[in-house]
Each structure stands twice: as C-alpha cells, then as structure tokens.
Write an enzyme that holds these catalytic residues in place. Structure first.
Site, PDB file in Angstrom:
ATOM      1  N   SER A 579       0.851  -1.188   0.000  1.00  0.00           N
ATOM      2  CA  SER A 579       0.000   0.000   0.000  1.00  0.00           C
ATOM      3  C   SER A 579       0.891   1.244   0.000  1.00  0.00           C
ATOM      4  O   SER A 579       1.684   1.428  -0.917  1.00  0.00           O
ATOM      5  CB  SER A 579      -0.944  -0.037   1.203  1.00  0.00           C
ATOM      6  OG  SER A 579      -1.935   0.947   1.094  1.00  0.00           O
ATOM      7  N   HIS A 695      -7.861  -5.213  -0.611  1.00  0.00           N
ATOM      8  CA  HIS A 695      -6.613  -4.485  -0.358  1.00  0.00           C
ATOM      9  C   HIS A 695      -5.615  -5.323   0.425  1.00  0.00           C
ATOM     10  O   HIS A 695      -4.423  -5.038   0.414  1.00  0.00           O
ATOM     11  CB  HIS A 695      -6.914  -3.184   0.390  1.00  0.00           C
ATOM     12  CG  HIS A 695      -5.744  -2.266   0.461  1.00  0.00           C
ATOM     13  ND1 HIS A 695      -5.020  -1.891  -0.657  1.00  0.00           N
ATOM     14  CD2 HIS A 695      -5.147  -1.664   1.513  1.00  0.00           C
ATOM     15  CE1 HIS A 695      -4.035  -1.078  -0.292  1.00  0.00           C
ATOM     16  NE2 HIS A 695      -4.098  -0.927   1.018  1.00  0.00           N
TER      17      HIS A 695
END
Length: 723
Positions: A579, A695
C-alpha cells in the site's frame, strides 16, 4: 538512440505526466488487461514454482513447501480466538482449513477459559456462499444493545464480494440464526462503500450510495440518513450531507445506558474533520458542532469528553501540545465552560499509542522509543485525576481493550513480541478508582510457538537520516559466533517499512515470517521511519506532502546502516512494503537501486500523477498533495512510475510486484503499469495479481499462503540460499 532491434523501444510515461502508454491497464476487468495479467501470473508462477527446496530435494518446489508451512500456521486450530463481549456471550470470527471463509460463533467466558471452548455457530460463510452461489468475505457485525434484561437479538452483518472494500449489510436474527429478508422487513443495504449502524430495533443510521450524486469523489458516502424499518432505503430521512469534494460522512449512535448520543462526522480529508452531536428529539434532527480544531479527534464516554490534538491546541489560557490527551466534562465543554485536564503530554521519546476507557478508568498505552508501557488514570472522590503505572512487569507489544466499558472495569491484555508467542490475559481495574491496586492478571489463552526461535536475538538500533534525525529500527537475527569463519558472511536480510498515515509499526509475533525466513537463516528488520506514528503526530507530519522524501531518506538510511554495521550487503538486502509501503519500496527501486538486491512491492501506489483519480485516491491528498495543482512539482519527485529512466533497466534490482484485481482501495492499475514499464526497460521484474483478495491481497488463508510463498521464494532465490 535507436532501440535494439531485438527489443521494442521503452514504453514510459512522460515525466511531466502528460502521456501514459499503459493507461489501458487501468481497466480493472477489461479483457485485454486481464489477459495481460494472466500471462504474467503464469510466467511468475513458472519461474518461482521451479525453484527447488534445498531442505527437501524430494519436495515439488520451495514455493510448495513454504505454502504448506504458511497455510498450517494460518489454519492452526490452537490460535487465540479474538473475542468481543456482548451480554453473556463472547463473539468470535474464525477461519481454518475446513472453513476458508469462516464461522461467526459465540461462547461463554467460562467456556472460553477452557482449552476446548464450546462454540455455538451463528453463521457459516462457506455454507452461505454455497447456498447463494456467492463469494462472500466477512466484514464484521454490529449488535444492537437490548433493553435491560433482554438478550441480544438484532445484528447487522457486513459481507464483501471477494474481499473488496465495498460491501453489503444484511440484518441477522441471533434467535433464529437466519438473515431477516427485506420482504420480512429486514434491513438490507446494497453493495457500496458505506454502512448501517443501530439506533434502536427499528431504526438505523445509513451512510451509503443512495443514487446518482450521493457519493464523494473518493467513492465514499456523502449523506447521513435515518432509516426506519419497513420503509424504502431511498426514502430514509436525510439528516446531513457533505460536499462531493469531501472524503466521506460517518454517523453512529452511542448506546451507553444513560448517556445515549448520536454523532455525525464530516470527514473533509484525512486529519480534517467536523464533529457534530445530533439531537434526534427535534424534527428535523439538530446538529451541534463540537468546537475543536479540524485536526483534533474528539469523542465522549459517559460524562467524559476525550480530546486528542494533532497540533498545539490553544483554548482559553491553556495550550495543549500535539500528541497529548486531554479530558474534561463533555456537557460543560459543549456549553462553553471547559474544565480540561491533560492526562498525557508527549516528550521527544514518547507518544500515545492507544487509549482504552473502562467504566471508571482511562488506560493509556505509551510508546517510549517504540517500546510499550501502560498507565491507568482515575478520578478520586474530589474529581482530581490520579495516575499510576499499570502492569509494569509486562514486556513486548501490549494491547489493552475493555471487556465491556459500559458495565465493568475488566480489560483484555494482549502481550506479544517478535519471537515470543502471544498471550491473552484478563485484568480487573475496579479497585483502582477507590485507591486500590489493579487486580492480578489471569492468563486466559497462550498461543504456541510457530517457529524455532532458539538462538534468535532481538535488538533495537538507530540509524541517522540525511537530515540528522535518529531513526529507530528493530533487528531480529540469529546469533553468530564471532570466531566463526562464517560470521562475517552477509546475512540474507529483509527490511520492512510503511511510513505513512501516522501508523506505528510495533513488535508483533512473526509467525509465518519466522517460519519462512528467520528459521531458515534470514534476518528481519522493522524500520520506524517518519510518516508513521511512532513518535506521535510530529513524526507523521515531518514526512507529509513536500517533505515526503524524508520517509525515503529514513528508509534508505536504515539500509545503509545495516550494510555499514556488517549485518548484510547490497546483494543480500531486500525490502518489502505494501500500500503506502508499496510506494515506499517503489521509490527504493527508482531512487536507491544501488542499495538492494531485491524489492517486493505489494498492493502499491506508484502512479502519483493519476492516484487521486483512481478509486479512493482522492481521500489521500492530505498525505501526498494534489497532483492536478502545482503540488505536482514535488509529487513527481516521489512518483516511481514517472521516475523510471530509459537505459537504467539493468540497474534496477530484481523486483516482484503483487496486487489484487479486487482491491478497490488502491487501484491495481498502479502495479500493472509500473510492471509493464519496467518490462519495457528490460528490467528484472515479475508480476502476480490475485483475482480476489481486496486491499489485503488475499480473500482466504489459501490465497494468503500462496501469495506469501511466492514472494519468499523470490527472496530466497535472489538474496539468499535457504539452508
């Protein structure tokens, strides 16, 4: 210069962001884009599945061995089940080999204390998927506090397709153990980035997609409505709305008996909120703003207002520093007559890691040079605050949570460390408010070791960044005899970092990392770089926007320190991040290629010119800046996609880029485009994309084991030879 005939000319974006040859890869489920993905997945798997396992020549491959080892850890039935107390039950969500998507279940505290608790299964997500032909992933549940003396019955369950952030909400009956259909008057929220939360048995707060124009540019809800049972969702009463350019709106009901409140929060951007208390007794409901700075976090528990300033807060004649914790009577504060008290004041070496409120106490978890300690604060009979150390004998990373803050002073205390398995203990602070001592901790659960930690040493070190700032980092390595001929050999070393959004990286049991990396002779390093929260808001703010480079300077300084200390060398040093950490490691490829023998980039941001136009990207402009303005002049200096240079393909270290098709937070286009551009340069890059996963990159334990097995195989194949 004309490109060699054997290789097409490099396909790179314009340095100023005006052209992008790989933008077609942003079509998440486009036929051509997915064909590109599958081709690279196959190539990465063929390469990495072909790596042999020196420990077991008979094994199919190192990746297969590692996958089995990781899966065994993830599916272990002797893990500590995390629980939430509601009424007489402890609720838990559990996954294992037989239940890949998981079981929502509950038990009693007495049963939970035993080695083999008796669990009542409420919802089997795997069975639900089979029955409905879906791919649901559990996203959590919220239970409605019942009337006194009544059992908990009403629940709102969130389920996501394949692990995406967008999810649905469905009402669940804890008596019949079945969903309440919309036809039968149940609450059902269609798929969106939003939520429902209970007000009472027939009323919920709803923040979701209500149709055209009701979502922000970041893809989140911009309306807070009150929805009554038996009425259409689109007819729910609009209470408040934020502009489309804001990040999101949030609404919730505090059901603490005698202290019920409703809240609406306008999230303009990260660290920029307007907080309202809602009076539902009036029609239409009336919002009263909590008059605090936009970057201050404010909440209330019972009579107590809790205030956490992120910049120095001047109120009256007092100044409360950024990172402090301030409390006071909430009603008086709202009436403009604040009487405030500072429970915690940060220093150069300390920050507030967490706060837990029980019925009569406030427990603070404090980081001192990234090492935890606890304090408990109570009010005496005169209302004065009294402080004392809490459980000073505990060592490691310490987590505290209230068992039920509304009715008791009991706390769950979780203790873990890099090489020490996690324990769960139960404490009672009921006597502290009367001047007594905290109750002794009772050991409730203890996790077994998942890897051989014999001979492993945990140490903390400090590197010096480019501007002279001391950057702490933890090193976990096997002790080597100094007189051994092999002791001077550089060790395969994996350096991990994040450095963003005020998130602190602290000690935690390494589990799969220990099994796949440490046990085989690797060294693991955790860097506490700026951008994180290890030293409070100032540590985070030091690396925002035009100062983002400091995070990358910090991380590279840790790498240099490891090399200078003789822990490793360039050929045996790898970095990993996901991320915002993927943006970090992407910058290590482009800015510091000479330092690393391998780089892992997971679910990353990499195209910082278009990030604010992709999925939730617009919500992060407070962190990085707005690339559609003059901010681009500094953003371009840390946009890895735009920093790739023609002619440097051979200089970039071996790189592995991983993401998920179903990641609807950080767009998979970032990873795809960066890998494609590296390929066009002839760089040593491989790419793997999980078709599910969200994610986190994986939707179940099997996917997580596969993903991690591939990346650790890549590491052993590039910077180390597993023994």
């Amino acid at each position: 210069m004309t490109a060699p005939a054997s290789r097409p000319a490099p396909q790179l974006p314009a340095r100023d962001g005006s052209a992008d040859p790989h933008q077609w890869l942003e079509e998440v489920t486009g036929e051509e884009a997915l064909a590109w993905v599958r081709e690279r997945n196959a190539a990465a798997e063929a390469e990495l599945d072909g790596v042999g396992d020196p420990r077991d020549p008979a094994a199919a491959s190192l990746a297969a061995t590692l996958q089995d080892e990781i899966r065994e850890i993830l599916d272990a039935k002797d893990r500590i089940p995390g629980v939430t107390k509601r009424g007489e039950y402890l609720y838990n969500f559990w996954t294992d080999a037989e239940h890949e998507r998981g079981l929502w279940r509950r038990t009693t505290l007495d049963s939970y204390r035993t080695e083999q608790p008796e669990w009542e299964v409420l919802l089997d997500v795997d069975a639900l998927n089979e029955a409905e032909g879906e791919d649901w992933v559990w996203h959590g549940a919220r239970l409605l506090r019942p009337q006194e003396g009544e059992p908990y019955r009403h629940a709102l369950v969130d389920l996501s397709h394949g692990g995406s952030d967008a999810d649905v909400t469905r009402e669940f009956d804890l008596e019949t153990l079945a969903f309440v259909s919309a036809a039968d008057g149940g609450f059902e929220r269609p798929e969106a980035k939003g939520s429902l939360s209970w007000i009472d048995a027939d009323t919920v707060w709803a923040s979701t997609d209500f149709g055209e124009g009701t979502m922000t540019s970041s893809g989140y809800a911009r309306q807070a409505r009150i929805w009554h049972r038996g009425t259409p969702l689109d007819e729910a009463q609009l209470v408040h709305e934020v502009p489309e350019t804001d990040m999101a709106i949030f609404a919730a009901h505090d059901s603490t008996p005698g202290w019920e409140r409703d809240w609406v929060i306008e999230a303009h951007a990260f660290y920029n909120d307007t907080i309202h208390v809602v009076d539902r007794s009036q029609q239409p409901p009336v919002l009263t703003t909590v008059e605090v700075p936009a970057d201050l976090e404010a909440s209330a528990h019972r009579d107590l207002g809790i205030f956490s300033p992120r910049s120095d807060w001047e109120i009256g004649e007092a100044v409360y520093p950024a990172g402090s914790l301030v409390v006071g009577d909430f009603a008086r504060f709202q009436a403009g007559e604040p009487e405030l008290h500072m429970l915690f004041e940060p220093t150069e070496t300390t920050s507030l890691a967490d706060m837990t409120i029980t019925r009569t106490t406030v427990v603070l978890s404090i980081l001192e040079d990234v090492v935890h300690r606890l304090e408990v604060h109570t009010r005496d009979e005169h209302g004065a605050w009294v402080r004392q150390d809490l459980y000073p004998e505990l060592r490691g990373s310490i987590g505290v949570s209230a068992v039920d803050a509304d009715v008791s002073d009991e706390v769950w205390v979780t203790v873990t460390d890099f090489v020490e398995p996690t324990t769960l203990q139960l404490g009672d602070l009921a006597e502290v408010a009367d001047g007594g001592e905290p109750g002794e901790l009772a050991l409730i659960k203890s996790a077994p070791a998942r890897f051989d930690s014999e001979g492993l040493d945990v140490s903390q070190h400090f590197a010096t960044s480019d501007d002279g700032t001391r950057i702490p980092y933890f090193e976990i390595t096997r002790i080597q005899e100094t007189d051994s001929a092999s002791s001077a050999a550089p060790r395969p070393t994996l350096l991990y970092g994040y450095g963003g959004f005020e998130i602190s990286l602290t000690r935690s049991y390494l589990g799969a990392i220990g099994k796949t990396w440490l046990e085989r002779g690797g060294t693991y390093v955790l860097a506490n770089i700026r951008g994180g929260g290890e030293y409070g808001p100032r540590w985070h703010q030091a690396a925002l926007k035009e100062n983002r480079h400091r995070a990358y300077e910090d991380f590279s300084s840790v790498a240099k320190d490891l090399i200078e200390r003789g822990v490793t060398d360039r050929d045996h040093l790898a970095v990993r991040g996901g991320s915002n950490g993927g943006l970090l490691t992407g910058n290590m490829v482009t800015l510091y290629p000479e330092l690393f023998g391998a780089v892992i980039i997971q679910v990353p941001l990499l195209d910082m010119k278009r990030y604010s136009h992709l999925l939730a990207g617009a919500s992060w402009m407070a962190e990085y800046g707005d690339p559609d303005t003059e901010d681009w002049e500094y953003i371009r200096t840390f946009s890895p996609y735009h920093l790739l240079e023609e002619g440097k393909g051979a200089e970039y270290p071996p790189t592995f880029v991983l993401t998920s098709t179903r990641d609807d937070r950080v767009h998979p286009g970032h990873a795809r485009k960066f890998a494609a551009a590296m390929e066009s340069l002839g760089a040593d890059v491989r790419y793997w994309e999980n078709i599910e996963g969200g994610h986190g990159g994986a939707a179940n334990n099997e996917q997580a084991a596969r993903m991690n097995a591939l990346l650790y195989t890549f590491l052993w194949n590039t910077i180390g030879d597993p023994s």
